[in-house]
Design a protein around this motif. Structure first.
Motif, PDB file in Angstrom:
ATOM      1  N   VAL A   1       7.239 -26.059 -15.291  1.00 36.04           N
ATOM      2  CA  VAL A   1       7.207 -24.952 -14.321  1.00 36.04           C
ATOM      3  C   VAL A   1       8.547 -24.209 -14.336  1.00 36.04           C
ATOM      4  O   VAL A   1       8.601 -23.013 -14.588  1.00 36.04           O
ATOM      5  N   ARG A   2       9.640 -24.927 -14.059  1.00 38.45           N
ATOM      6  CA  ARG A   2      10.973 -24.386 -14.272  1.00 38.45           C
ATOM      7  C   ARG A   2      11.756 -25.440 -15.050  1.00 38.45           C
ATOM      8  O   ARG A   2      11.968 -26.540 -14.535  1.00 38.45           O
ATOM      9  N   ARG A   3      12.157 -25.114 -16.310  1.00 33.27           N
ATOM     10  CA  ARG A   3      12.885 -26.092 -17.114  1.00 33.27           C
ATOM     11  C   ARG A   3      14.366 -25.917 -16.811  1.00 33.27           C
ATOM     12  O   ARG A   3      15.048 -25.066 -17.364  1.00 33.27           O
TER      13      ARG A   3
ATOM     14  N   LEU B   1      23.933 -25.550  -0.857  1.00 38.43           N
ATOM     15  CA  LEU B   1      23.389 -24.809  -1.991  1.00 38.43           C
ATOM     16  C   LEU B   1      22.933 -25.711  -3.131  1.00 38.43           C
ATOM     17  O   LEU B   1      23.480 -26.800  -3.345  1.00 38.43           O
ATOM     18  N   TYR B   2      21.945 -25.210  -3.841  1.00 39.46           N
ATOM     19  CA  TYR B   2      21.411 -25.830  -5.043  1.00 39.46           C
ATOM     20  C   TYR B   2      21.827 -24.958  -6.223  1.00 39.46           C
ATOM     21  O   TYR B   2      21.896 -23.729  -6.108  1.00 39.46           O
ATOM     22  N   SER B   3      22.074 -25.579  -7.401  1.00 38.49           N
ATOM     23  CA  SER B   3      22.328 -24.791  -8.600  1.00 38.49           C
ATOM     24  C   SER B   3      21.861 -25.556  -9.831  1.00 38.49           C
ATOM     25  O   SER B   3      21.844 -26.791  -9.844  1.00 38.49           O
TER      26      SER B   3
ATOM     27  N   ARG C   1       6.076 -18.179  -5.670  1.00 38.36           N
ATOM     28  CA  ARG C   1       7.007 -17.673  -4.649  1.00 38.36           C
ATOM     29  C   ARG C   1       7.309 -18.785  -3.673  1.00 38.36           C
ATOM     30  O   ARG C   1       6.535 -19.745  -3.535  1.00 38.36           O
ATOM     31  N   HIS C   2       8.442 -18.675  -3.014  1.00 36.00           N
ATOM     32  CA  HIS C   2       8.856 -19.686  -2.046  1.00 36.00           C
ATOM     33  C   HIS C   2       9.787 -19.063  -1.024  1.00 36.00           C
ATOM     34  O   HIS C   2      10.334 -17.974  -1.247  1.00 36.00           O
ATOM     35  N   SER C   3       9.926 -19.759   0.094  1.00 33.41           N
ATOM     36  CA  SER C   3      10.773 -19.203   1.158  1.00 33.41           C
ATOM     37  C   SER C   3      12.254 -19.283   0.800  1.00 33.41           C
ATOM     38  O   SER C   3      13.069 -18.552   1.358  1.00 33.41           O
TER      39      SER C   3
ATOM     40  N   TRP D   1       7.145 -12.911  -5.335  1.00 34.39           N
ATOM     41  CA  TRP D   1       6.597 -13.495  -6.559  1.00 34.39           C
ATOM     42  C   TRP D   1       7.610 -13.310  -7.679  1.00 34.39           C
ATOM     43  O   TRP D   1       8.224 -12.237  -7.785  1.00 34.39           O
ATOM     44  N   HIS D   2       7.792 -14.341  -8.497  1.00 38.62           N
ATOM     45  CA  HIS D   2       8.681 -14.195  -9.653  1.00 38.62           C
ATOM     46  C   HIS D   2       8.230 -15.072 -10.802  1.00 38.62           C
ATOM     47  O   HIS D   2       7.823 -16.216 -10.624  1.00 38.62           O
ATOM     48  N   ASP D   3       8.265 -14.475 -12.000  1.00 39.84           N
ATOM     49  CA  ASP D   3       8.028 -15.221 -13.232  1.00 39.84           C
ATOM     50  C   ASP D   3       9.036 -14.738 -14.260  1.00 39.84           C
ATOM     51  O   ASP D   3       9.587 -13.644 -14.136  1.00 39.84           O
ATOM     52  N   HIS D   4       9.301 -15.604 -15.235  1.00 43.36           N
ATOM     53  CA  HIS D   4      10.297 -15.293 -16.252  1.00 43.36           C
ATOM     54  C   HIS D   4       9.653 -15.473 -17.622  1.00 43.36           C
ATOM     55  O   HIS D   4       8.827 -16.360 -17.799  1.00 43.36           O
ATOM     56  N   GLY D   5      10.055 -14.647 -18.571  1.00 47.37           N
ATOM     57  CA  GLY D   5       9.501 -14.799 -19.915  1.00 47.37           C
ATOM     58  C   GLY D   5      10.512 -14.379 -20.964  1.00 47.37           C
ATOM     59  O   GLY D   5      11.421 -13.593 -20.685  1.00 47.37           O
TER      60      GLY D   5
ATOM     61  N   LEU E   1      22.221 -19.363 -15.046  1.00 55.61           N
ATOM     62  CA  LEU E   1      22.572 -20.202 -13.898  1.00 55.61           C
ATOM     63  C   LEU E   1      21.691 -19.789 -12.726  1.00 55.61           C
ATOM     64  O   LEU E   1      21.621 -18.597 -12.400  1.00 55.61           O
ATOM     65  N   ASP E   2      21.011 -20.747 -12.128  1.00 53.07           N
ATOM     66  CA  ASP E   2      20.235 -20.499 -10.917  1.00 53.07           C
ATOM     67  C   ASP E   2      21.041 -20.914  -9.695  1.00 53.07           C
ATOM     68  O   ASP E   2      21.780 -21.899  -9.743  1.00 53.07           O
ATOM     69  N   GLY E   3      20.866 -20.207  -8.592  1.00 50.28           N
ATOM     70  CA  GLY E   3      21.426 -20.637  -7.304  1.00 50.28           C
ATOM     71  C   GLY E   3      20.368 -20.428  -6.238  1.00 50.28           C
ATOM     72  O   GLY E   3      19.749 -19.357  -6.197  1.00 50.28           O
TER      73      GLY E   3
END
Ligand code: GTQ
Length: 338
Positions: free
Chosen positions: A62-64, A83-85, A100-102, A139-143, A153-155
């Protein structure tokens, strides 16, 4: 003393506890963060990121993502207490499907050209150094339609949302969300120092979702050339919501700063623990007396209220994020330059 111990035991059966035994822990004289100063060397972890690409597909995962977990917060999946990263990999041809998420999310692109993210009905192509937001419940998707692996980097504000038990998440019925607007629509609409005469934008988060590196980098360079310079932070700017002048997202503050070659910054500290990522250059961060040397794509974390001293041996750009908007909104933020 025995009387007290006996008393504590008896009241504990009624789910009571004497405040005087825990007061110093509840109301300490100053921050005592569990979050520890730490640096992740990109060179050291990049092989693991690529190896994860051979072990699991983006679709299955789902998210690698390899989560950057703070050693002071074991088994938490958190980089600071607020925070998460993590570092996310998308290989050529892969799609990280729409959801999507809150929780609000940000991306800071490290390597690879040409992957896209789609947010709330619009796609944007991501380039290294671009800062991208995914506001709460969009909503978000990545390709990745390019030929190279793309890493960013995600936060996310995971613990802030968890504090309020306000987590919601939903999968989109298809892999990719419906595209409603042409690429560049948001930029034309909101990032041209104009805005549509009539519009409805009801979110607190910025309507701009890609803040391109070329634009931000050029602004910092121009201001430095013209003499802007903070003794502690170099040339540091924050990303804004152009409709309000406020933060790009309500829970996560985001910044980009330029340090000139030879910069030796004054020690400073603030109550917002921050995650830094080097976009270019090299230098060091001395955090509460301990020195960490950073280079391109390295990530380091500065705990709340610990002194930070930045220096740069080459002209350098640092991206950073923290929980500053929340602390400001709650009248909690303190900062000082030594
Ligand atoms: O890209 O949507 O690192 O939902 C963690 C959770 C990334 C994402 C993460 C997520 C995402």
């Amino acid at each position: 003393m025995n009387d007290r111990a006996d008393f504590y035991t008896r009241i504990s059966e009624c789910k009571l506890r004497p405040l005087w035994e825990v007061l110093d822990d509840l109301i300490p004289d100053e921050p005592k963060p569990k979050t520890q100063a730490m640096l992740w060397r990109y060179d050291a972890i990049r092989p693991f990121i690529l190896e994860s690409g051979r072990l699991i597909t983006a679709q299955e995962a789902v998210r690698r993502v390899l989560v950057l977990e703070n050693p002071g917060l074991p088994d938490s999946s958190l980089i600071t207490s607020a925070l998460y990263s993590g570092l996310q990999l998308i290989l050529p041809g892969e799609i990280a499907s729409s959801h999507r998420h809150s929780q609000s999310a940000l991306r800071f692109i490290l390597e690879g050209e040409g992957a896209y993210t789609a947010v709330d009905g619009e796609r944007t192509i991501m380039h290294p150094g671009d800062f991208i937001i995914t506001p709460s419940w969009t909503w978000h998707d990545h390709g990745n339609e390019s030929q190279e692996p793309v890493v960013w980097l995600d936060g996310l504000d995971v613990p802030i949302v968890a504090l309020f038990d306000a987590q919601f998440a939903e999968r989109y019925p298809e892999q990719m969300q419906q595209i409603a607007r042409a690429e560049g629509d948001s930029e034309a609409r909101w990032a041209s120092n104009m805005q549509p005469l009539t519009h409805e934008h009801r979110r607190r988060a910025s309507p701009i979702f890609n803040y391109p590196y070329v634009t931000s980098r050029a602004a910092l360079a121009k201001l430095m050339a013209d003499g802007m310079m903070d003794a502690a932070r170099g040339v540091k700017m924050r990303y804004i919501n152009p409709l309000t002048g406020g933060w790009a997202m309500p829970t996560i503050g985001t910044f980009l700063q330029l340090l000139p070659k030879g910069f030796a910054g004054r020690p400073h500290r603030a109550t917002d623990a921050a995650v830094y990522c080097c976009a270019e250059g090299e230098g060091s961060a001395t955090i509460a007396g301990k020195r960490f040397d950073w280079g391109p794509h390295d990530v380091f974390v500065v705990p709340s209220w610990q002194m930070l001293e930045l220096s740069a041996s080459a002209e350098s750009v640092l991206f950073s994020f923290s929980d500053r908007p929340v602390q400001e909104a709650l009248d909690l933020l303190r900062e000082e330059v030594a």
